[in-house]
Write a protein that holds these residues in place. Sequence first.
Motif, PDB file in Angstrom:
ATOM      1  N   LEU A   1      65.022 -50.776  20.590  1.00 25.56           N
ATOM      2  CA  LEU A   1      64.218 -51.945  19.946  1.00 25.56           C
ATOM      3  C   LEU A   1      62.634 -52.251  19.891  1.00 25.56           C
ATOM      4  O   LEU A   1      62.451 -52.575  20.384  1.00 25.56           O
ATOM      5  N   SER A   2      62.213 -51.872  18.485  1.00 27.44           N
ATOM      6  CA  SER A   2      60.738 -51.545  18.488  1.00 27.44           C
ATOM      7  C   SER A   2      59.807 -52.781  18.476  1.00 27.44           C
ATOM      8  O   SER A   2      60.702 -54.279  18.080  1.00 27.44           O
ATOM      9  N   ALA A   3      58.909 -52.540  18.951  1.00 26.41           N
ATOM     10  CA  ALA A   3      57.667 -54.322  18.451  1.00 26.41           C
ATOM     11  C   ALA A   3      57.863 -54.997  17.168  1.00 26.41           C
ATOM     12  O   ALA A   3      58.255 -56.189  17.399  1.00 26.41           O
ATOM     13  N   ASP A   4      58.211 -54.550  16.179  1.00 24.46           N
ATOM     14  CA  ASP A   4      58.806 -54.558  14.994  1.00 24.46           C
ATOM     15  C   ASP A   4      59.849 -55.102  15.030  1.00 24.46           C
ATOM     16  O   ASP A   4      59.994 -55.450  13.297  1.00 24.46           O
ATOM     17  N   GLY A   5      60.645 -54.987  14.996  1.00 22.49           N
ATOM     18  CA  GLY A   5      62.701 -55.745  15.220  1.00 22.49           C
ATOM     19  C   GLY A   5      63.340 -53.892  14.568  1.00 22.49           C
ATOM     20  O   GLY A   5      63.772 -54.535  13.871  1.00 22.49           O
ATOM     21  N   HIS A   6      63.029 -52.684  14.745  1.00 21.47           N
ATOM     22  CA  HIS A   6      63.458 -52.250  14.157  1.00 21.47           C
ATOM     23  C   HIS A   6      65.146 -51.572  15.650  1.00 21.47           C
ATOM     24  O   HIS A   6      64.093 -51.054  16.405  1.00 21.47           O
ATOM     25  N   ALA A   7      65.971 -51.516  15.514  1.00 21.72           N
ATOM     26  CA  ALA A   7      66.657 -50.861  16.432  1.00 21.72           C
ATOM     27  C   ALA A   7      67.090 -49.652  16.342  1.00 21.72           C
ATOM     28  O   ALA A   7      67.005 -48.532  14.764  1.00 21.72           O
ATOM     29  N   PHE A   8      67.092 -48.886  17.109  1.00 19.31           N
ATOM     30  CA  PHE A   8      66.743 -47.356  17.031  1.00 19.31           C
ATOM     31  C   PHE A   8      67.469 -46.829  18.013  1.00 19.31           C
ATOM     32  O   PHE A   8      67.605 -46.855  18.944  1.00 19.31           O
ATOM     33  N   THR A   9      69.044 -45.679  17.196  1.00 21.88           N
ATOM     34  CA  THR A   9      70.456 -45.108  18.022  1.00 21.88           C
ATOM     35  C   THR A   9      69.753 -44.060  19.028  1.00 21.88           C
ATOM     36  O   THR A   9      70.708 -43.305  20.074  1.00 21.88           O
ATOM     37  N   CYS A  10      68.571 -43.496  19.057  1.00 17.80           N
ATOM     38  CA  CYS A  10      68.266 -42.219  19.156  1.00 17.80           C
ATOM     39  C   CYS A  10      66.549 -42.433  19.676  1.00 17.80           C
ATOM     40  O   CYS A  10      65.356 -42.561  18.861  1.00 17.80           O
ATOM     41  N   LEU A  11      66.175 -41.730  20.201  1.00 19.35           N
ATOM     42  CA  LEU A  11      64.698 -41.737  20.830  1.00 19.35           C
ATOM     43  C   LEU A  11      64.479 -40.353  19.996  1.00 19.35           C
ATOM     44  O   LEU A  11      62.979 -40.714  19.878  1.00 19.35           O
ATOM     45  N   PHE A  12      64.655 -39.929  19.378  1.00 21.56           N
ATOM     46  CA  PHE A  12      64.059 -38.787  18.373  1.00 21.56           C
ATOM     47  C   PHE A  12      64.817 -39.586  16.898  1.00 21.56           C
ATOM     48  O   PHE A  12      64.069 -38.295  15.956  1.00 21.56           O
ATOM     49  N   ASN A  13      65.105 -40.165  16.312  1.00 16.66           N
ATOM     50  CA  ASN A  13      64.804 -41.105  15.417  1.00 16.66           C
ATOM     51  C   ASN A  13      63.733 -40.627  14.845  1.00 16.66           C
ATOM     52  O   ASN A  13      62.890 -41.929  15.028  1.00 16.66           O
ATOM     53  N   PRO A  14      63.390 -41.136  13.422  1.00 11.68           N
ATOM     54  CA  PRO A  14      62.416 -41.062  12.299  1.00 11.68           C
ATOM     55  C   PRO A  14      61.954 -42.319  11.931  1.00 11.68           C
ATOM     56  O   PRO A  14      61.228 -42.999  12.009  1.00 11.68           O
ATOM     57  N   THR A  15      62.530 -43.637  11.822  1.00  9.30           N
ATOM     58  CA  THR A  15      63.303 -44.193  11.631  1.00  9.30           C
ATOM     59  C   THR A  15      64.590 -45.208  11.831  1.00  9.30           C
ATOM     60  O   THR A  15      66.068 -44.745  12.886  1.00  9.30           O
ATOM     61  N   GLY A  16      64.685 -46.811  12.284  1.00  9.59           N
ATOM     62  CA  GLY A  16      65.642 -47.373  12.724  1.00  9.59           C
ATOM     63  C   GLY A  16      66.032 -48.735  11.611  1.00  9.59           C
ATOM     64  O   GLY A  16      65.628 -48.383  10.606  1.00  9.59           O
ATOM     65  N   HIS A  17      66.775 -49.635  12.210  1.00 15.21           N
ATOM     66  CA  HIS A  17      67.022 -50.059  11.146  1.00 15.21           C
ATOM     67  C   HIS A  17      66.472 -51.163  11.736  1.00 15.21           C
ATOM     68  O   HIS A  17      66.515 -52.078  12.366  1.00 15.21           O
ATOM     69  N   ASP A  18      66.139 -51.656  10.344  1.00 19.37           N
ATOM     70  CA  ASP A  18      65.093 -53.584  10.523  1.00 19.37           C
ATOM     71  C   ASP A  18      66.136 -54.252  10.423  1.00 19.37           C
ATOM     72  O   ASP A  18      66.922 -54.767   9.542  1.00 19.37           O
TER      73      ASP A  18
END
Length: 303
Positions: free
Chosen positions: A238-255
Amino acid sequence: MPAEVFGPGYRFLPREEILSFEEIHRISRIATKLGVRKIRLTGGEPLLRRGLADLVAMLATVDGIDDIALTTNGVLLAHHAEALALAGLSRVTVSLDALDPTVFSRMNGVGAKVDRVLAGISTAANFGLPVKVNCVVQKDVNESEILPLVDWAKDSGVTLRFIEFMDVGETNGWSTEHVVPAAEILDRIRSRHPLVALPPNHTGETATRWRHADSDAEIGVIASVTAPFCQSCSRLRLSADGHAFTCLFNPTGHDLRPLLRGGAPDSTLAAAFAGIWSERTDRYSELRGETTQAKAEMSYLGG
């Protein structure tokens, strides 16, 4: 965070775009309903976040969380260790790529002193926090530090992890030529220290574990490049701005911020989480070299 990219003029996110502690606590509480049992606070550098011990204390109240860990560069750890321990932190991982002051200074690039990191490790241990040290090994950069780190960790009773240099983000200048394979790291260690293999602590553990034949001091090697473990990965970031990433290598997450700040009930957030996780198809490390997708920076996602 490379200085040539994140220099004095770099514009960081406005405070209102960053998740509050209450929002992080809510997401954590919902995640436990879906099976999450461990939380790790990473960075960037998490100890730069004002009041971090307050967040730890909030997370410690979440039913179902068995473990709260922190990954830090250790520079500020001596100052915060007591408060973190009292707040309920379970353990701490410190990034330490060299003991030699010259090598350390060259690698961190911001003038940090290795003595401050070592003081932080000692202070954390004094306050009862188990300490693990992570070292990322780069060819022709800090290979010479492998054995000194092993000797130091054994004498200090610190668990040590060596990590293959990964192609995280777009700014760390990665190439296969810079990777020291895990097998070579182990050969170097065995040249001085006989090792005994240890079983995994749990399913999906990223490190292959060993202990010294003459002590309980533990060493691990994470072969994320030469022996990928995508199929057993169970981490969501979970990034500091609220994006969920299922992989360390993803370019973008799920806001998740629109749901968090739009009045969505817990059930809707839980359904979003479940959907994100069940629909993931991440296999970047297994497909390395077969894809040219851009990647988020390590400083954005943590380890």
